[in-house]
Design a protein around this motif. Structure first.
Motif, PDB file in Angstrom:
ATOM      1  N   ASN A  23      -8.875 -12.987  -6.575  1.00 66.36           N
ATOM      2  CA  ASN A  23      -8.649 -14.417  -6.360  1.00 66.36           C
ATOM      3  C   ASN A  23      -8.064 -15.078  -7.598  1.00 66.36           C
TER       4      ASN A  23
ATOM      5  N   HIS B  68      -4.171 -14.744  -8.306  1.00 66.09           N
ATOM      6  CA  HIS B  68      -3.261 -15.653  -7.607  1.00 66.09           C
ATOM      7  C   HIS B  68      -3.172 -17.026  -8.270  1.00 66.09           C
ATOM      8  N   THR B  69      -4.129 -17.343  -9.130  1.00 64.05           N
ATOM      9  CA  THR B  69      -4.137 -18.661  -9.761  1.00 64.05           C
ATOM     10  C   THR B  69      -3.982 -18.616 -11.273  1.00 64.05           C
TER      11      THR B  69
ATOM     12  N   GLU C 259      -2.413 -16.189 -14.624  1.00 66.09           N
ATOM     13  CA  GLU C 259      -1.760 -15.015 -15.197  1.00 66.09           C
ATOM     14  C   GLU C 259      -2.669 -14.309 -16.196  1.00 66.09           C
TER      15      GLU C 259
ATOM     16  N   THR D 219      -3.627  -7.789  -1.745  1.00 66.65           N
ATOM     17  CA  THR D 219      -2.775  -8.948  -2.013  1.00 66.65           C
ATOM     18  C   THR D 219      -1.553  -8.946  -1.097  1.00 66.65           C
ATOM     19  N   PRO D 220      -1.236 -10.088  -0.521  1.00 64.63           N
ATOM     20  CA  PRO D 220      -0.022 -10.187   0.276  1.00 64.63           C
ATOM     21  C   PRO D 220       1.200 -10.532  -0.587  1.00 64.63           C
ATOM     22  N   ASN D 221       0.978 -10.808  -1.869  1.00 58.19           N
ATOM     23  CA  ASN D 221       2.024 -11.285  -2.761  1.00 58.19           C
ATOM     24  C   ASN D 221       2.863 -10.122  -3.289  1.00 58.19           C
ATOM     25  N   GLU D 222       4.087 -10.004  -2.811  1.00 59.21           N
ATOM     26  CA  GLU D 222       4.974  -8.909  -3.204  1.00 59.21           C
ATOM     27  C   GLU D 222       5.360  -8.988  -4.684  1.00 59.21           C
ATOM     28  N   GLU D 223       5.517 -10.181  -5.222  1.00 60.91           N
ATOM     29  CA  GLU D 223       5.870 -10.334  -6.638  1.00 60.91           C
ATOM     30  C   GLU D 223       4.758  -9.782  -7.535  1.00 60.91           C
ATOM     31  N   THR D 224       3.522 -10.087  -7.213  1.00 60.00           N
ATOM     32  CA  THR D 224       2.378  -9.564  -7.961  1.00 60.00           C
ATOM     33  C   THR D 224       2.346  -8.050  -7.859  1.00 60.00           C
ATOM     34  N   ARG D 225       2.570  -7.537  -6.670  1.00 55.80           N
ATOM     35  CA  ARG D 225       2.551  -6.094  -6.444  1.00 55.80           C
ATOM     36  C   ARG D 225       3.616  -5.396  -7.291  1.00 55.80           C
TER      37      ARG D 225
ATOM     38  N   TYR E 217       5.094  -6.443 -10.053  1.00 56.27           N
ATOM     39  CA  TYR E 217       4.734  -6.560 -11.472  1.00 56.27           C
ATOM     40  C   TYR E 217       3.715  -5.491 -11.855  1.00 56.27           C
TER      41      TYR E 217
END
Length: 114
Positions: A28, A31-32, A34, A68-74, A76
């Motif tokens: 969690n 996502h908020t 870095e 995580t659904p966030n492709e950018e985070t994945r 990285y």
């Protein structure tokens, strides 16, 4: 709790792993903040004596990648993991194997979504 403190608590050098609740809190935070990712990848750069901390950080990273659904985070996270797999033998073999397994997991997800 602060993201850095959460990562520190989940990736201690103790012989037990992070709880699912700890990993969910860290996910969690990713996502908020870095700082959570920075702290996790900082753990991956610890000296070889701290292989447990490194391995636990990889477990948390694997958890985040799976949830995580966030492709950018994945992306990285995968780029940083690739560097661990390529590093020399000073890194514990179990750590390199876990990093490789996490990257393979991400590759499988990409193939399944294509």
């Amino acid at each position: 709790m602060d993201a850095v403190a959460l990562v520190a608590a989940a990736t201690t050098d103790e012989p037990w792993g992070a709880t699912v609740a700890q990993m969910q809190e860290i996910a969690n935070c990713v996502h908020t903040s870095e700082r959570a990712l920075g702290s996790l990848f900082g753990r991956l750069q610890l000296a070889d004596e701290s292989w447990r901390s490194i391995y636990k950080a990889l477990l948390v990273i694997e958890f985040i990648l799976k949830h995580t659904p966030n492709e950018e985070t994945r992306q990285y996270m995968v780029s940083h993991l690739s560097n661990i797999v390529k590093c020399e033998s000073s890194v514990n073999q179990a750590v390199r194997d876990k990093a490789r397994a996490v990257i393979e997991l991400v590759d499988q997800k990409k193939q399944n979504t294509s």
